[in-house]
Design an enzyme around this catalytic site. Structure first.
Site, PDB file in Angstrom:
ATOM      1  CG  HIS A  11      -0.444  -0.214   2.488  1.00 34.29           C
ATOM      2  ND1 HIS A  11       0.425   0.656   3.357  1.00 34.29           N
ATOM      3  CD2 HIS A  11      -0.123  -1.537   3.181  1.00 34.29           C
ATOM      4  CE1 HIS A  11       0.838   0.316   4.353  1.00 34.29           C
ATOM      5  NE2 HIS A  11       0.546  -1.105   4.240  1.00 34.29           N
ATOM      6  CE  LYS A  36      -5.446   8.796   4.100  1.00 29.72           C
ATOM      7  NZ  LYS A  36      -4.992  10.162   4.483  1.00 29.72           N
ATOM      8  CG  ASP A 147       6.485  -4.215   7.837  1.00 26.33           C
ATOM      9  OD1 ASP A 147       6.683  -5.347   8.555  1.00 26.33           O
ATOM     10  OD2 ASP A 147       6.754  -3.798   6.904  1.00 26.33           O
ATOM     11  CG  ASN A 290       2.290   3.449  18.844  1.00 29.75           C
ATOM     12  OD1 ASN A 290       2.368   3.881  19.577  1.00 29.75           O
ATOM     13  ND2 ASN A 290       1.304   2.445  18.396  1.00 29.75           N
ATOM     14  NE  ARG A 392       2.516  11.387  12.760  1.00 28.10           N
ATOM     15  CZ  ARG A 392       1.878  10.465  12.914  1.00 28.10           C
ATOM     16  NH1 ARG A 392       0.930  10.411  12.239  1.00 28.10           N
ATOM     17  NH2 ARG A 392       2.255   9.392  13.915  1.00 28.10           N
ATOM     18  CB  ALA A 393       0.136  18.145   8.382  1.00 27.19           C
ATOM     19  CG  ASN A 502       0.065  21.399  12.316  1.00 28.57           C
ATOM     20  OD1 ASN A 502      -0.508  21.373  11.155  1.00 28.57           O
ATOM     21  ND2 ASN A 502       1.383  20.564  12.141  1.00 28.57           N
ATOM     22  CB  SER A 504      -3.122  16.581   7.779  1.00 32.40           C
ATOM     23  OG  SER A 504      -4.158  15.726   8.267  1.00 32.40           O
TER      24      SER A 504
END
Length: 551
Positions: A11, A36, A147, A290, A392-393, A502, A504
């Site tokens: 993915h 997505k 993972d 995490n 992450r934004a 903050n 995304s």
């Protein structure tokens, strides 16, 4: 040496380009396709080639496919084994294997001029390891990868010396911390291989009362590996449908699994340190996203520096695969930040505004104008510089708000269509962070740790304080993002608070905004007060200006 890295098998399809040891570009396909995780609602959904991301990386560097010395594919079919031998039950595995075998032909078809013989297979977990051990350090560090799965394993522990990886341990499937957490994610009514972070958030609302029972089935083995025996989640808490409210039982189950995952990861990190005596640990693989586990590794193991990869999921394997091949031909250089994606200059932004017939201002005091809007309760869409690589934004594609108002958490979750228990993050200048946050490592530029909020500040910035008194902090470097730093300073001048909310820049089920067009579409459809793109500011039109724009 020009190497294009590609992830296309599980993915989050992605591409990355390394030229003479330097990372030039990296991007996920979802930012172009607007799907997505890069998945199509058809068979072979997980195997979409990152065609647009690959082509953008090459165009960004002014290269053609024929200019490449190698294409590094983040999976080695020679290492894969039949699913029965691995103890898995994924009927798509046979198709995945056939697809991987034909990857050179598929890549050559997508990139005319590429020689299929230039395609190199890089083992999945080696690619993960390099995405952290080579991209975040000078090539001297311990590395821990965890993972869901690779070709036949779910884990790699090792050490980089002089840019060369020395594996020390691995865990054969079906034992997998990532797959275990994916199963729990699905049981709790969320989307597996996508919503695992929701389980981490939900865990904060529960008590780990089932942890002891879970440890009997999930634990480190003392030799660098671990055991994950099958867990009957329904025996602990009934399965939740996606449209059902969560209960205390669901939160307790999440908390219990989260605690056992943390304990197991800490044991693995301690074992690795015992083998190497190193002081730096680089983390990759989906488990490295995490934040709570990362903070405990920092606090409870001998490692002085813990370095999670911002694109720790499978997207990061494109970067790691490219670096692995590049390192065989010379030294590689760590990346300065996660802003490796598309960048649009002021002229391109202005052209997009004209095409959309949106009136915009170019104020002399941009930071002051935006800070006024935020201090007055507005929500601001912030679009600056190159887009982030990873989930992450980090102040390039962000939604910003005032942390003093606790209602802003609910407002942002409503804008984004998110669950009410989901937290948002505080953004703060590096030099101010120690005054407000403690326990976790600082600086924390990639938002991959949790920190305790000092008690005097919890009532001052309630919108970013999670139910357990923590926050997932992002620290801002003045030199790397001066416009964002100026905004934080201007907001503090007006409010006395050096923190902004903050999250995304996207809405539910959509990838993060990447282009000016994406930003304008979000601004046109979401209840956002202001859009800031580069030096330009857009505000909600009055009826008169709307009529003028539409003429």
């Amino acid at each position: 040496m020009k190497v294009l890295g590609v992830n296309a098998l599980f993915h989050d399809p992605s591409a990355a380009l390394v030229v003479d040891g330097f990372v030039v570009a990296a991007a996920e396909e979802e930012r172009f396709s607007r799907r997505k995780h890069g998945k199509r609602p058809v068979p072979f959904a997980a195997w979409e080639l990152p065609e647009q991301a690959m082509r953008w990386c090459l165009a960004h560097a002014g290269l053609r496919p024929s200019d490449l010395d190698a294409v590094a594919y983040a999976y080695d079919p020679a290492l894969a084994e039949p699913i029965d031998a691995l103890g898995l039950h994924d009927p798509s595995d046979d198709l995945r294997q056939a697809y991987a075998d034909r990857a050179p032909a598929f890549l050559a078809a997508a990139l005319p001029g590429l020689d299929p013989d230039d395609v190199r297979f890089v083992p999945h977990h080696v690619a993960h390891a390099a995405s952290a051990g080579l991209a975040l350090t000078d090539g001297h560090a311990d590395v821990l990868v965890l993972d869901g799965r690779g070709e036949a394993t779910s884990h790699l522990a090792g050490r980089y010396e002089g840019g060369v990886l020395h594996p020390l341990a691995g865990q054969r499937l079906p034992h997998s911390l990532g797959l275990l957490y994916e199963d729990l994610t699905e049981h709790l009514g969320f989307l597996r291989s996508s919503d695992e972070y929701k389980v981490m958030a939900l865990a904060s609302y529960g008590t780990p009362r089932h942890a002891d029972a879970l440890r009997e089935r999930v634990h480190a083995d003392g030799e660098g590996g671990f055991v994950t025996e099958r867990v009957d989640w329904s025996a602990i808490a009934k399965q939740r449908a996606a449209d059902e409210p969560w209960t205390r039982d669901h939160a307790d189950l999440a908390a219990s699994a989260q605690r056992v995952l943390e304990d197991t990861v800490i044991d693995l990190a301690r074992w690795l340190h015992g083998q190497t005596g190193g002081d730096r640990l680089a983390l990759a693989g989906g488990v490295a996203l995490n934040c709570v586990a990362n903070t405990r590794i920092f606090a409870e193991t001998p490692y002085e520096h813990v370095l999670p990869q911002p694109a720790a999921g499978d997207a990061g394997t494109a970067l790691g695969a490219a670096l692995t091949v590049a390192a065989e031909h010379g030294p590689t250089r760590p990346v300065p930040g996660a802003d490796l994606g598309r960048r649009f200059d002021d002229d391109e932004i202005e052209q997009a505004l004209r095409a959309a017939h949106w009136p915009a201002e170019r104020p002399d005091d941009l930071a002051g104008m935006v800070a006024d809007t935020l201090a007055e309760g507005g929500i601001v869409a912030w679009f600056q510089g190159a887009s982030e690589f990873g989930p992450r934004a980090l102040g390039h594609r962000s939604l910003l708000a005032d942390p003093r108002d606790p209602q802003n958490l609910d407002r942002l979750n409503a804008v984004k269509g998110r669950e009410s228990f989901r937290p948002v993050a505080p953004m703060v200048l590096e030099d101010r962070a120690p005054d407000i946050f403690t326990r976790g490592p600082l600086p924390s530029p990639h938002m991959l740790f949790v920190h305790d909020v000092r008690p005097p500040w919890r009532e001052r910035i309630p919108a970013v304080v999670h139910v357990d008194g923590t926050a997932r902090v992002q620290t801002v470097d003045r030199t790397r993002t001066p416009r964002l730093a100026a905004l934080l300073e201007a907001f503090e001048e007006r409010t006395g608070v050096p923190v902004l909310v903050n999250t995304s820049l996207n809405t539910a089920g959509r990838p993060m905004v990447d282009s000016p067009r994406d930003a304008l579409e979000l601004f046109g459809s979401a209840p956002v007060s202001m859009l800031v793109m580069g030096p330009y500011v857009l505000t909600r039109p009055t009826p008169d200006t709307a009529a003028q724009r539409d003429r």
